[in-house]
Design a protein around this motif. Sequence first.
Motif, PDB file in Angstrom:
ATOM      1  N   GLU A  62     -31.857  26.266  39.550  1.00 40.13           N
ATOM      2  CA  GLU A  62     -32.221  25.399  38.962  1.00 40.13           C
ATOM      3  C   GLU A  62     -33.787  24.766  39.892  1.00 40.13           C
ATOM      4  N   VAL A  63     -34.685  24.337  39.495  1.00 35.45           N
ATOM      5  CA  VAL A  63     -35.339  23.184  40.598  1.00 35.45           C
ATOM      6  C   VAL A  63     -35.299  22.080  39.557  1.00 35.45           C
ATOM      7  N   LEU A  64     -34.555  20.572  40.230  1.00 40.09           N
ATOM      8  CA  LEU A  64     -34.443  19.689  39.406  1.00 40.09           C
ATOM      9  C   LEU A  64     -35.254  18.313  40.336  1.00 40.09           C
ATOM     10  N   LEU A  65     -36.097  18.529  40.145  1.00 37.78           N
ATOM     11  CA  LEU A  65     -37.201  17.535  40.848  1.00 37.78           C
ATOM     12  C   LEU A  65     -35.923  15.943  40.455  1.00 37.78           C
ATOM     13  N   ASP A  66     -36.820  14.809  41.734  1.00 39.66           N
ATOM     14  CA  ASP A  66     -35.668  13.144  41.494  1.00 39.66           C
ATOM     15  C   ASP A  66     -36.697  12.810  41.988  1.00 39.66           C
ATOM     16  N   ARG A  67     -37.920  12.661  40.989  1.00 39.94           N
ATOM     17  CA  ARG A  67     -39.430  11.224  41.444  1.00 39.94           C
ATOM     18  C   ARG A  67     -38.740  10.384  42.493  1.00 39.94           C
ATOM     19  N   GLU A  68     -37.598   9.710  41.437  1.00 36.79           N
ATOM     20  CA  GLU A  68     -37.272   8.192  42.492  1.00 36.79           C
ATOM     21  C   GLU A  68     -36.756   8.397  43.890  1.00 36.79           C
ATOM     22  N   ARG A  69     -36.269   9.553  44.016  1.00 35.48           N
ATOM     23  CA  ARG A  69     -35.835   9.934  46.048  1.00 35.48           C
ATOM     24  C   ARG A  69     -36.875  10.079  46.795  1.00 35.48           C
ATOM     25  N   SER A  70     -37.707  11.402  45.683  1.00 36.90           N
ATOM     26  CA  SER A  70     -39.025  12.112  46.070  1.00 36.90           C
ATOM     27  C   SER A  70     -38.137  13.482  46.918  1.00 36.90           C
ATOM     28  N   THR A  71     -37.112  13.745  45.815  1.00 34.61           N
ATOM     29  CA  THR A  71     -37.026  14.715  46.214  1.00 34.61           C
ATOM     30  C   THR A  71     -36.936  15.891  45.554  1.00 34.61           C
ATOM     31  N   VAL A  72     -36.410  18.026  45.689  1.00 35.10           N
ATOM     32  CA  VAL A  72     -35.581  18.683  44.439  1.00 35.10           C
ATOM     33  C   VAL A  72     -35.241  19.254  44.847  1.00 35.10           C
ATOM     34  N   LYS A  73     -34.154  19.103  44.310  1.00 34.75           N
ATOM     35  CA  LYS A  73     -32.701  20.049  44.222  1.00 34.75           C
ATOM     36  C   LYS A  73     -32.850  21.202  43.099  1.00 34.75           C
ATOM     37  N   VAL A  74     -33.060  22.358  44.419  1.00 27.13           N
ATOM     38  CA  VAL A  74     -33.068  23.698  43.969  1.00 27.13           C
ATOM     39  C   VAL A  74     -32.138  24.558  44.560  1.00 27.13           C
ATOM     40  N   SER A  75     -32.271  25.526  43.643  1.00 29.39           N
ATOM     41  CA  SER A  75     -30.707  26.221  43.651  1.00 29.39           C
ATOM     42  C   SER A  75     -30.935  27.859  44.971  1.00 29.39           C
ATOM     43  N   GLY A  76     -30.632  28.168  45.450  1.00 32.09           N
ATOM     44  CA  GLY A  76     -30.506  29.173  46.949  1.00 32.09           C
ATOM     45  C   GLY A  76     -31.367  30.034  46.696  1.00 32.09           C
ATOM     46  N   GLY A  77     -30.520  31.187  45.498  1.00 28.97           N
ATOM     47  CA  GLY A  77     -31.415  31.813  45.213  1.00 28.97           C
ATOM     48  C   GLY A  77     -33.062  31.815  44.658  1.00 28.97           C
ATOM     49  N   VAL A  78     -33.882  30.748  44.244  1.00 27.66           N
ATOM     50  CA  VAL A  78     -35.144  30.464  44.166  1.00 27.66           C
ATOM     51  C   VAL A  78     -35.792  30.317  45.090  1.00 27.66           C
ATOM     52  N   SER A  79     -36.786  31.458  44.701  1.00 33.62           N
ATOM     53  CA  SER A  79     -38.209  32.343  45.728  1.00 33.62           C
ATOM     54  C   SER A  79     -38.728  30.995  46.143  1.00 33.62           C
ATOM     55  N   TYR A  80     -39.575  30.568  47.042  1.00 35.78           N
ATOM     56  CA  TYR A  80     -40.204  29.613  47.526  1.00 35.78           C
ATOM     57  C   TYR A  80     -41.338  29.586  46.651  1.00 35.78           C
ATOM     58  N   GLY A  81     -41.729  31.377  46.268  1.00 35.50           N
ATOM     59  CA  GLY A  81     -43.153  30.992  44.558  1.00 35.50           C
ATOM     60  C   GLY A  81     -42.564  30.210  43.817  1.00 35.50           C
TER      61      GLY A  81
END
Length: 418
Positions: A62-81
Amino acid sequence: MKNWAGNLEYSSAHVERPESVAELARIVKRAGRIKALGSRHSFNRVGDTDGVHVLLDALPQEVLLDRERSTVKVSGGVSYGALCRTLEQSGMAIHNLASLPHISVAGAVQTGTHGSGVNNPSLAGAVESIDLVRPSGECVTLTRADGDEFLASVVGLGALGIVTGLELTVRPSFRMRQRVLENLPWDRALTDFKDIMSSAYSVSLFTDYAGETISQVWLKALDQEPPLADLFGATAATFPRHPLPDMSAENCTIQLDEPGHWLDRLPHFRHEFTPSKGEELQSEFILPLENAPEALQAVRGLADKLAPLLFVSEIRTGAADEFWLSPFYQQQSVALHFTWKPLQPEVEALLPELEDALRPFGARPHWGKLFSPAGHDWESLYPRFAGFRSLASSHDPEGKFRNGLLDHLLGVPAASGR
């Protein structure tokens, strides 16, 4: 299984690929010893276990963007690419990247991995919250509001839990240019080191420490920063370069001041290419920025011994942070990275001499790379090291997340954990 470099074979008796965090929690709860593996880009046994290995690539990515908080929630196994491509599609970015975009977010953060730039924190610097599975199988989320518990856990070496997710600060997408300069005189590099390393958003020097010049300077500049025709005696390369002089630049990110998006300039290597077969070894030592000139002179004194074992050495910088086991803890730093030829016995024989040369300058080894575990006074290097050891023992009294390397660093846990 082997690691990315192929220099070690993992010791696990069993491998699991959970498809949900709930399944992972059940596996952790019933395991004796257990460790998670991401992209397997560590060069030592920090991620090894003689129990169960869990691979995180089957978890929801998962890569879940929260524009209001200027954050992204990302699963640990996701690559930076993968993370960066998703962010760019939404017009967002993160502050910095390591030289390879192929590494996993959780593994990179847990070991203190970083990019370059005197004002750029390591990759851990973007973390706002961290999701962990504790030894009991309990799932917890820690945020900056949790204070010491959070600051101890972000760069945690896998000792406090298995990381299943992270929340990172993001910023609007930005554009950059990359230029390579050649033959920087060593005398100018030592005299004007901080000015050189501050001359662009991200700066890297590549050298083998022999001779009178540093072979390459990689400048990654923000699009609005003026291009530099030369730098303290270095001159601009007229064609794309690879950090290794005899290698094609085909798999390197675009150079020659051609503007592009941040994710296509901050790494050294393109995500669509595998940068090498992994047939290399790596060590890295991070020390206070003000000690850089003297430390570099000390390393140059070993050039005759280093050069035959080196592919190349990269010199980078990073901003201070507050994570207890971060090599950048409370110090603006220089990082001396050594990419070795696959000659592990020879490299391990030389490492104590290199570490002795760097010890007077407060050098902290990178947790995921080759170093001599017995060759460092950890509590002197890390003011909160005793606190981390206590926290690890409190959360994991039976040593479920321990392995040989962590036992050595933190002290052998109770026999009941065996």
